[in-house]
Motif scaffolding. Sequence first.
Motif, PDB file in Angstrom:
ATOM      1  N   ALA A 215     -60.823  15.705   4.365  1.00 58.47           N
ATOM      2  CA  ALA A 215     -60.114  16.982   4.528  1.00 58.47           C
ATOM      3  C   ALA A 215     -58.647  16.766   4.879  1.00 58.47           C
ATOM      4  O   ALA A 215     -57.759  17.457   4.352  1.00 58.47           O
ATOM      5  CB  ALA A 215     -60.791  17.816   5.621  1.00 58.47           C
ATOM      6  N   PHE A 216     -58.378  15.779   5.732  1.00 61.99           N
ATOM      7  CA  PHE A 216     -56.994  15.531   6.146  1.00 61.99           C
ATOM      8  C   PHE A 216     -56.132  15.108   4.960  1.00 61.99           C
ATOM      9  O   PHE A 216     -55.018  15.620   4.773  1.00 61.99           O
ATOM     10  CB  PHE A 216     -56.952  14.455   7.233  1.00 61.99           C
ATOM     11  CG  PHE A 216     -55.567  14.172   7.734  1.00 61.99           C
ATOM     12  CD1 PHE A 216     -55.032  14.909   8.781  1.00 61.99           C
ATOM     13  CD2 PHE A 216     -54.784  13.180   7.159  1.00 61.99           C
ATOM     14  CE1 PHE A 216     -53.741  14.656   9.244  1.00 61.99           C
ATOM     15  CE2 PHE A 216     -53.500  12.924   7.613  1.00 61.99           C
ATOM     16  CZ  PHE A 216     -52.969  13.658   8.657  1.00 61.99           C
ATOM     17  N   LEU A 217     -56.631  14.180   4.160  1.00 59.28           N
ATOM     18  CA  LEU A 217     -55.826  13.705   3.039  1.00 59.28           C
ATOM     19  C   LEU A 217     -55.750  14.719   1.910  1.00 59.28           C
ATOM     20  O   LEU A 217     -54.753  14.770   1.180  1.00 59.28           O
ATOM     21  CB  LEU A 217     -56.361  12.364   2.525  1.00 59.28           C
ATOM     22  CG  LEU A 217     -56.085  11.175   3.450  1.00 59.28           C
ATOM     23  CD1 LEU A 217     -56.679   9.896   2.879  1.00 59.28           C
ATOM     24  CD2 LEU A 217     -54.582  10.995   3.690  1.00 59.28           C
ATOM     25  N   MET A 218     -56.768  15.531   1.725  1.00 53.90           N
ATOM     26  CA  MET A 218     -56.686  16.603   0.730  1.00 53.90           C
ATOM     27  C   MET A 218     -55.540  17.561   1.088  1.00 53.90           C
ATOM     28  O   MET A 218     -54.867  18.103   0.213  1.00 53.90           O
ATOM     29  CB  MET A 218     -58.003  17.373   0.651  1.00 53.90           C
ATOM     30  CG  MET A 218     -59.116  16.618  -0.070  1.00 53.90           C
ATOM     31  SD  MET A 218     -58.840  16.401  -1.856  1.00 53.90           S
ATOM     32  CE  MET A 218     -59.168  18.067  -2.431  1.00 53.90           C
ATOM     33  N   GLU A 219     -55.313  17.743   2.360  1.00 51.71           N
ATOM     34  CA  GLU A 219     -54.257  18.655   2.804  1.00 51.71           C
ATOM     35  C   GLU A 219     -52.892  17.983   2.891  1.00 51.71           C
ATOM     36  O   GLU A 219     -51.866  18.597   2.590  1.00 51.71           O
ATOM     37  CB  GLU A 219     -54.625  19.236   4.180  1.00 51.71           C
ATOM     38  CG  GLU A 219     -53.595  20.234   4.714  1.00 51.71           C
ATOM     39  CD  GLU A 219     -53.999  20.858   6.023  1.00 51.71           C
ATOM     40  OE1 GLU A 219     -53.149  21.562   6.635  1.00 51.71           O
ATOM     41  OE2 GLU A 219     -55.149  20.666   6.457  1.00 51.71           O
ATOM     42  N   ASN A 220     -52.880  16.702   3.282  1.00 48.43           N
ATOM     43  CA  ASN A 220     -51.608  16.045   3.589  1.00 48.43           C
ATOM     44  C   ASN A 220     -51.219  14.907   2.644  1.00 48.43           C
ATOM     45  O   ASN A 220     -50.083  14.450   2.699  1.00 48.43           O
ATOM     46  CB  ASN A 220     -51.652  15.495   5.020  1.00 48.43           C
ATOM     47  CG  ASN A 220     -51.853  16.581   6.051  1.00 48.43           C
ATOM     48  OD1 ASN A 220     -50.945  17.345   6.368  1.00 48.43           O
ATOM     49  ND2 ASN A 220     -53.062  16.660   6.602  1.00 48.43           N
ATOM     50  N   GLY A 221     -52.143  14.438   1.824  1.00 46.79           N
ATOM     51  CA  GLY A 221     -51.845  13.314   0.953  1.00 46.79           C
ATOM     52  C   GLY A 221     -50.944  13.706  -0.209  1.00 46.79           C
ATOM     53  O   GLY A 221     -50.849  14.887  -0.574  1.00 46.79           O
ATOM     54  N   GLN A 222     -50.291  12.708  -0.780  1.00 50.81           N
ATOM     55  CA  GLN A 222     -49.426  12.920  -1.932  1.00 50.81           C
ATOM     56  C   GLN A 222     -50.180  12.445  -3.185  1.00 50.81           C
ATOM     57  O   GLN A 222     -50.486  11.270  -3.321  1.00 50.81           O
ATOM     58  CB  GLN A 222     -48.123  12.151  -1.783  1.00 50.81           C
ATOM     59  CG  GLN A 222     -47.283  12.648  -0.593  1.00 50.81           C
ATOM     60  CD  GLN A 222     -45.990  11.873  -0.452  1.00 50.81           C
ATOM     61  OE1 GLN A 222     -45.701  10.950  -1.214  1.00 50.81           O
ATOM     62  NE2 GLN A 222     -45.192  12.250   0.539  1.00 50.81           N
ATOM     63  N   PHE A 223     -50.440  13.391  -4.071  1.00 49.03           N
ATOM     64  CA  PHE A 223     -51.254  13.108  -5.256  1.00 49.03           C
ATOM     65  C   PHE A 223     -50.390  13.140  -6.512  1.00 49.03           C
ATOM     66  O   PHE A 223     -49.294  13.705  -6.519  1.00 49.03           O
ATOM     67  CB  PHE A 223     -52.395  14.127  -5.371  1.00 49.03           C
ATOM     68  CG  PHE A 223     -53.382  14.064  -4.250  1.00 49.03           C
ATOM     69  CD1 PHE A 223     -54.469  13.216  -4.322  1.00 49.03           C
ATOM     70  CD2 PHE A 223     -53.213  14.856  -3.112  1.00 49.03           C
ATOM     71  CE1 PHE A 223     -55.382  13.155  -3.286  1.00 49.03           C
ATOM     72  CE2 PHE A 223     -54.134  14.795  -2.074  1.00 49.03           C
ATOM     73  CZ  PHE A 223     -55.228  13.941  -2.162  1.00 49.03           C
ATOM     74  N   GLU A 224     -50.943  12.531  -7.549  1.00 46.16           N
ATOM     75  CA  GLU A 224     -50.274  12.520  -8.859  1.00 46.16           C
ATOM     76  C   GLU A 224     -50.204  13.938  -9.410  1.00 46.16           C
ATOM     77  O   GLU A 224     -51.177  14.678  -9.359  1.00 46.16           O
ATOM     78  CB  GLU A 224     -51.058  11.610  -9.823  1.00 46.16           C
ATOM     79  CG  GLU A 224     -50.461  11.530 -11.208  1.00 46.16           C
ATOM     80  CD  GLU A 224     -49.207  10.693 -11.267  1.00 46.16           C
ATOM     81  OE1 GLU A 224     -48.652  10.570 -12.388  1.00 46.16           O
ATOM     82  OE2 GLU A 224     -48.764  10.171 -10.230  1.00 46.16           O
TER      83      GLU A 224
END
Length: 224
Positions: A215-224
Amino acid sequence: MTIGLAPVETQPLHEVVYERLRHALMSGQLAPGRKLTSRKLAKELGTSDMPVRSALMRLQALRALEQLPNGSMVLPAMTKARFDDLMTTRLVCEPAAARQAVEQLDRGGLLKLRQVAVALTAAAEDQDIDAYLYHNHDFKFAIYAACGSPSLLFLIETLWLQVGPFLRQFSGQFDNDLRGILELDYHDEIVKCLEDRDSEGVVELLTRDIRDGHAFLMENGQFE
């Protein structure tokens, strides 16, 4: 007449190279988007091109790498949909492996887990994302390796080959204070449940660990 010495076990060089690259990917030591060439890796590993090329092709077959038109390999960039799928599948496989491992871990295995848990906390406090991801991998796989199911372990390893590099996205989060990751980390509690042979507690905590990071990375991660 024999003198009772066991045969010397040797591992082929291409297997050694593959294992090193595989571990580096799963433990997040290589970042998404990094280009890998057999020549540079061979120089870094102190070997010839051939075992490196063999390892890279095996990793490509497992979707951990993609081949560029010039023949070099690259860690594929992560899309939000792909990350979501990988993490959702982790939630199926990893708690199942942990449940099976609870009764299999002996005192030595539990002591190792306690030591790695201490190293995990120390890495976060030292702001060392490389050490944190390295120990996080070793902690989780010390549990999964005890599950007794080679096929389940293979599935988990395949997932980690793809998702491990993206976990570097935790770096720079938490207002640039890696200690914040400990709020998403339940390694101490997991060890306690393992020591108590509390399989339900282990499954619940490991599920929470994966789900919170997801959940944290879905909200805060940088995706292609």
